[in-house]
Design an enzyme around this catalytic site. Structure first.
Site, PDB file in Angstrom:
ATOM      1  N   SER A   1       0.823  -1.220   0.000  1.00  0.00           N
ATOM      2  CA  SER A   1       0.000   0.000   0.000  1.00  0.00           C
ATOM      3  C   SER A   1       0.852   1.264   0.000  1.00  0.00           C
ATOM      4  O   SER A   1       2.005   1.262   0.432  1.00  0.00           O
ATOM      5  CB  SER A   1      -0.906   0.027   1.237  1.00  0.00           C
TER       6      SER A   1
HETATM    7  N1  SAH Z   1      -0.109  -5.440   3.895  1.00  0.00           N
HETATM    8  C1  SAH Z   1       0.688  -5.739   2.727  1.00  0.00           C
HETATM    9  C2  SAH Z   1      -0.003  -5.418   1.420  1.00  0.00           C
HETATM   10  C3  SAH Z   1      -1.066  -6.333   1.176  1.00  0.00           C
HETATM   11  S1  SAH Z   1      -1.716  -6.524  -0.425  1.00  0.00           S
HETATM   12  C4  SAH Z   1       2.030  -5.053   2.773  1.00  0.00           C
HETATM   13  O1  SAH Z   1       2.296  -4.301   3.719  1.00  0.00           O
HETATM   14  O2  SAH Z   1       2.826  -5.298   1.865  1.00  0.00           O
HETATM   15  C5  SAH Z   1      -2.976  -7.632   0.054  1.00  0.00           C
HETATM   16  C6  SAH Z   1      -2.505  -9.009   0.429  1.00  0.00           C
HETATM   17  O3  SAH Z   1      -3.631  -9.736   0.884  1.00  0.00           O
HETATM   18  C7  SAH Z   1      -1.945  -9.791  -0.757  1.00  0.00           C
HETATM   19  O4  SAH Z   1      -0.663 -10.229  -0.456  1.00  0.00           O
HETATM   20  C8  SAH Z   1      -2.924 -10.951  -0.888  1.00  0.00           C
HETATM   21  O5  SAH Z   1      -2.324 -12.149  -1.328  1.00  0.00           O
HETATM   22  C9  SAH Z   1      -3.475 -11.077   0.510  1.00  0.00           C
HETATM   23  N2  SAH Z   1      -4.760 -11.764   0.617  1.00  0.00           N
HETATM   24  C10 SAH Z   1      -5.810 -11.730  -0.251  1.00  0.00           C
HETATM   25  N3  SAH Z   1      -6.827 -12.486   0.215  1.00  0.00           N
HETATM   26  C11 SAH Z   1      -6.407 -13.020   1.392  1.00  0.00           C
HETATM   27  C12 SAH Z   1      -7.004 -13.879   2.346  1.00  0.00           C
HETATM   28  N4  SAH Z   1      -8.234 -14.367   2.184  1.00  0.00           N
HETATM   29  N5  SAH Z   1      -6.277 -14.206   3.450  1.00  0.00           N
HETATM   30  C13 SAH Z   1      -5.027 -13.734   3.635  1.00  0.00           C
HETATM   31  N6  SAH Z   1      -4.418 -12.918   2.766  1.00  0.00           N
HETATM   32  C14 SAH Z   1      -5.093 -12.550   1.661  1.00  0.00           C
END
Ligand code: SAH
Length: 235
Positions: A86
């Protein structure tokens, strides 16, 4: 003549270091200071511990090599597998909204690069994070360990179901968008706890929502429109 050249060369180097002070320990510190001043404080983030956490965590070590020079820019960046880290302001805003203090137990859904988890780890020693894409989870886990955030617990799985064995949590932060609040996450939120989650359709406009549990009741309010990658899984 030689002395003049010598003085000239010395002067050149001195003015170079004056213009571009090299921080021997962390050459990216100046970029982080600029990011915090211009992107974070400027937009109204006031929490000192949150600002300090953003100054501390080396964001450039959480992005793929090819994006290092953009790491402190005002934007999200790709981290592989179609996912993104993000924008710094959104990380700061969501963290501030949670009002975490040392000792609080915090759950993150969507580990991604591990950057948000590292920011949380600057505020409390009890951080739990779940990632559904196995290679991302493994990479984040080893990165966090390497950078000294070894206390962060990373789990591979569907974050929709939360982490019941570790519940309840003082704070829950969801970094992928869901059309509704997953009921298991609401259940795992402590009385008096706060959850920050982007709600809305995968491709449309989503709202960042702050949820609070008070007296057994749920209160929620919209903070601002956002765009997150969708929550995946078979739930
Ligand atoms: N917080 C992260 C950015 C996240 S992007 C950072 O600081 O880099 C969103 C993330 O959520 C992705 O890596 C994606 O694979 C994950 N995601 C999507 N659906 C999910 C689920 N049901 N459970 C866990 N993670 C999930």
């Amino acid at each position: 003549m030689e002395r003049k050249i010598g003085i000239f060369i010395l002067g050149f180097f001195l003015s170079f270091f004056y213009l571009f002070p090299l921080n021997a320990k962390d050459p990216y510190l100046n970029l982080r200071k600029k990011m915090v001043e211009e992107q974070i404080k400027e937009r109204g983030i006031k929490s000192k511990p949150v600002l300090e956490a953003l100054l501390e965590v080396p964001r450039h070590l959480f992005v793929p090599r090819g994006y290092i020079s953009y790491a402190y820019g005002d934007r999200p960046l790709p981290i592989g597998y179609g996912q993104t880290i993000s924008q710094p302001y959104i990380v700061a805003l969501m963290t501030e909204l949670l009002r975490i203090k040392e000792g609080d137990k915090v759950l993150e859904i969507g580990t991604g690069s591990g950057y948000q988890a590292a920011i949380l780890a600057e505020l409390t020693s009890k951080v739990f994070t779940i990632e559904i894409i196995e290679p991302l989870a493994r990479e984040a886990q080893s990165r966090l360990k390497r950078l000294g955030y070894e206390k962060v617990k990373v789990k591979i799985g569907d974050g929709y179901y939360g982490w019941p064995e570790e519940a309840p949590f003082d704070g829950i932060i969801v970094t992928c968008a869901s059309p509704y609040i997953p009921p298991p996450l609401l259940e795992q939120l402590k009385e008096g706890g706060r959850m920050c989650i982007p709600l809305g359709p995968p491709m449309g406009i989503q709202e960042l929502v702050l949820v609070e549990k008070k007296g057994g009741k749920i209160f929620s309010r919209s903070i601002l429109p956002v765009r997150f990658v969708p929550m995946r899984g078979e739930h």
